[in-house]
Design an enzyme around this catalytic site. Sequence first.
Site, PDB file in Angstrom:
ATOM      1  N   GLU A  10      33.099  33.709  43.113  1.00 34.27           N
ATOM      2  CA  GLU A  10      33.760  32.410  43.183  1.00 34.27           C
ATOM      3  C   GLU A  10      35.124  32.636  43.827  1.00 34.27           C
ATOM      4  OE1 GLU A  10      34.613  30.726  39.305  1.00 34.27           O
ATOM      5  OE2 GLU A  10      35.064  28.753  40.139  1.00 34.27           O
ATOM      6  N   HIS A  19      39.269  35.241  37.066  1.00 33.48           N
ATOM      7  CA  HIS A  19      38.500  35.406  35.829  1.00 33.48           C
ATOM      8  C   HIS A  19      37.179  36.109  36.096  1.00 33.48           C
ATOM      9  CE1 HIS A  19      37.157  31.336  37.272  1.00 33.48           C
ATOM     10  NE2 HIS A  19      35.970  31.761  36.898  1.00 33.48           N
ATOM     11  N   HIS A  65      29.624  35.830  37.154  1.00 31.39           N
ATOM     12  CA  HIS A  65      30.360  35.877  38.417  1.00 31.39           C
ATOM     13  C   HIS A  65      31.780  36.374  38.198  1.00 31.39           C
ATOM     14  CE1 HIS A  65      31.370  31.634  37.137  1.00 31.39           C
ATOM     15  NE2 HIS A  65      32.562  31.935  37.626  1.00 31.39           N
TER      16      HIS A  65
HETATM   17 CO    CO Z   1      34.282  30.649  37.322  1.00 31.75          CO
END
Ligand code: CO
Length: 134
Positions: A130, A7, A79
Amino acid sequence: MLGRLNHVAIAVPDLAAASAVYRDTLGARVTMPQALPEHGVTVVFIDLGNTKVELLEPLGENSPIAAFLEKSPSGGMHHVCYEVDDILAARDRLKAGGARVLGDGNPKIGAHGKPVLFLHPKDFAGTLVELEQA
Ligand code: CO
């Protein structure tokens, strides 16, 4: 080591307003808000088929996205999340290469119930990364 883009996360000051933009203006399907007190955020996900967008709103006093929103009050890209097969092996390899892992260096359980880690933006082209164990 690096797998798919899981994502892209966008920090927003008002989750209901941002959800409405994605749902009503862009015609996307937006999940119900999910509070993640351990991460200091409330999230919704927008499933795009090939990947997801995650909208993040601060939750609680010490939200890790509060400072970001002070600098970018209308919100912005926060992020990117990449999938890895083995998060501990990925962490150890990155640390051995000099990359900085945020927090205590141990994975936390993320919004999808899977272990996640965050990597310092200064080590990754100015982008907070991440990692999520797929
Ligand atoms: Co995230």
